[in-house]
Design an enzyme around this catalytic site. Structure first.
Site, PDB file in Angstrom:
ATOM      1  N   HIS A  63       0.853  -1.195   0.000  1.00 51.47           N
ATOM      2  CA  HIS A  63       0.000   0.000   0.000  1.00 51.47           C
ATOM      3  C   HIS A  63       0.888   1.243   0.000  1.00 51.47           C
ATOM      4  CE1 HIS A  63       0.923  -0.552   4.239  1.00 51.47           C
ATOM      5  NE2 HIS A  63       0.431   0.653   4.520  1.00 51.47           N
ATOM      6  N   HIS A  65       1.574   3.827   1.956  1.00 53.89           N
ATOM      7  CA  HIS A  65       2.067   4.534   3.112  1.00 53.89           C
ATOM      8  C   HIS A  65       3.592   4.561   3.034  1.00 53.89           C
ATOM      9  CE1 HIS A  65      -1.705   4.188   5.873  1.00 53.89           C
ATOM     10  NE2 HIS A  65      -1.697   5.307   5.180  1.00 53.89           N
ATOM     11  N   ASP A  67       6.137   4.263   4.993  1.00 57.48           N
ATOM     12  CA  ASP A  67       7.003   3.269   5.621  1.00 57.48           C
ATOM     13  C   ASP A  67       7.032   1.952   4.856  1.00 57.48           C
ATOM     14  OD1 ASP A  67       4.276   3.191   6.583  1.00 57.48           O
ATOM     15  OD2 ASP A  67       4.885   1.687   8.044  1.00 57.48           O
ATOM     16  N   HIS A  68       6.265   1.882   3.767  1.00 51.66           N
ATOM     17  CA  HIS A  68       6.276   0.679   2.932  1.00 51.66           C
ATOM     18  C   HIS A  68       6.827   0.942   1.529  1.00 51.66           C
ATOM     19  CE1 HIS A  68       3.865  -1.995   5.638  1.00 51.66           C
ATOM     20  NE2 HIS A  68       3.630  -0.807   6.172  1.00 51.66           N
ATOM     21  N   HIS A 143      -7.388  -1.610   5.774  1.00 52.06           N
ATOM     22  CA  HIS A 143      -6.503  -0.601   6.342  1.00 52.06           C
ATOM     23  C   HIS A 143      -7.060   0.784   6.022  1.00 52.06           C
ATOM     24  CE1 HIS A 143      -2.955   0.688   8.332  1.00 52.06           C
ATOM     25  NE2 HIS A 143      -2.317   1.150   7.267  1.00 52.06           N
ATOM     26  N   ASP A 213      -0.286  -3.940   5.972  1.00 50.43           N
ATOM     27  CA  ASP A 213      -0.925  -3.535   7.200  1.00 50.43           C
ATOM     28  C   ASP A 213      -2.419  -3.856   7.111  1.00 50.43           C
ATOM     29  OD1 ASP A 213       1.572  -2.469   7.573  1.00 50.43           O
ATOM     30  OD2 ASP A 213       0.897  -0.450   7.894  1.00 50.43           O
ATOM     31  N   HIS A 271       5.849  -5.921  12.195  1.00 51.64           N
ATOM     32  CA  HIS A 271       5.305  -4.571  12.106  1.00 51.64           C
ATOM     33  C   HIS A 271       5.001  -4.042  13.503  1.00 51.64           C
ATOM     34  CE1 HIS A 271       2.665  -1.200  10.805  1.00 51.64           C
ATOM     35  NE2 HIS A 271       3.459  -1.214   9.741  1.00 51.64           N
TER      36      HIS A 271
END
Length: 304
Positions: A63, A65, A67-68, A143, A213, A271
């Site tokens: 996805h 975000h 941090d990914h 999410h 997530d 995570h």
């Protein structure tokens, strides 16, 4: 058995810490490398793990975000400096190409390889990649933005020839491929020899699923049913269940509940929220529901 491993490059959540890198891991399937998510600093972790850049052909982004996916630009830039020529495929939710391509055009416009975005709809389970021995399928998650997990499913191999029985029944060599495919053998005299007599079964197929997530989401169960190894996010302990619900993340207990209901063989949690100095508390909570729990950590490799 051919190699099927998962190496953790980062297993922390969004807030950076000195203990955990942001999310990324690499699946090594028969010496082909597949990256799942690419948080900030992933290329350094890739080097620390002594993985070979040349064997990484595909990246799967769960996805959009940061941090990914914040590590993608640096990784792609490094590939260019290393003289990579093979195309790099990025499987991602719709929108990443529009966000990343301007930066690639500015910073990586001299790269000798193509970056090919293959966008998919995270709300629908779709086959994203397939070759002779592996199929990768997306798993819809729940999410704050459209998010997808991934299932890596090994394909069944051919049966193995039982040479002793082949010689005994004088089976000609041109029949061997049919036997490997599961067919019986009919002798010149019309006698049918069962395939089970002439072959040994192929090795059991293996599977790995990644789910992060996501909030606790029961539709995931059917997508990960029976996998050998399930990575499921366990961002929070049960005492933060309300925070987990608000942010659409999972507790360790909820991750274990998914593992139990899906009858997976092993659960790998990760995570982790930065609020926990260590993950033993999360492991213990998960083990109250599902006994076979392992804890992700950077540079650990898990065999599927």
């Amino acid at each position: 058995m051919p190699k099927f491993e998962v190496t953790i490059l980062g297993c922390g959540s969004a807030l950076p810490t000195t203990k955990h890198n942001q999310t990324s891991q690499v699946v090594n399937f028969r010496e082909k490398l597949f990256m799942i998510d690419c948080g900030e600093g992933t290329q350094l972790q890739f080097r620390k793990a002594k993985l070979k850049f040349t064997r990484l052909g595909r990246i799967f982004i769960s996805h959009l975000h940061g941090d990914h996916c914040f590590g993608l630009l640096g990784l792609i830039s490094t590939f260019g400096m290393l003289g990579r020529t093979a195309d790099l495929y990025i499987h991602c939710p719709k929108g990443l190409a529009a966000l990343l391509e301007p930066s690639l055009n500015f910073f990586c416009n001299q790269s000798p390889f193509k970056v090919i975005f293959e966008e998919f709809n995270p709300k629908v389970s779709t086959v994203l990649y397939e070759d002779r021995s592996l199929v990768v399928t997306s798993i819809p998650l729940k999410h704050r933005m459209p998010s997808s997990g991934f299932r890596f499913q090994e394909k069944a191999g051919p049966n193995h020839i039982n040479k002793e029985q082949i010689d005994f029944y004088e089976v000609p060599s041109f029949e061997l491929n049919r036997l490997k495919a599961g067919f019986d053998y009919v002798t010149p005299q019309g006698q049918t020899i069962s395939n089970s007599v002439l072959t040994f079964p192929a090795e059991p197929v293996r599977s790995y699923a990644y789910c992060s997530d996501t909030a606790y989401y029961e539709p995931v169960i059917e997508h990960v049913k029976g996998v050998d190894l399930l990575f499921h996010e366990a961002t929070f302990a049960s005492t933060e269940a309300l925070r987990a619900a608000q942010t659409l993340h999972s507790t360790a207990e909820q991750a274990a509940t998914i593992a139990k209901q899906a009858e997976v063989k092993r659960l790998l949690i990760g995570h982790f929220s930065a609020r926990y100095p260590n993950e033993e508390r999360l492991r213990q909570e998960a083990m109250q529901v599902f006994p076979n729990v392992e804890v992700a950590d950077e540079m650990l490799t898990f065999t599927v």
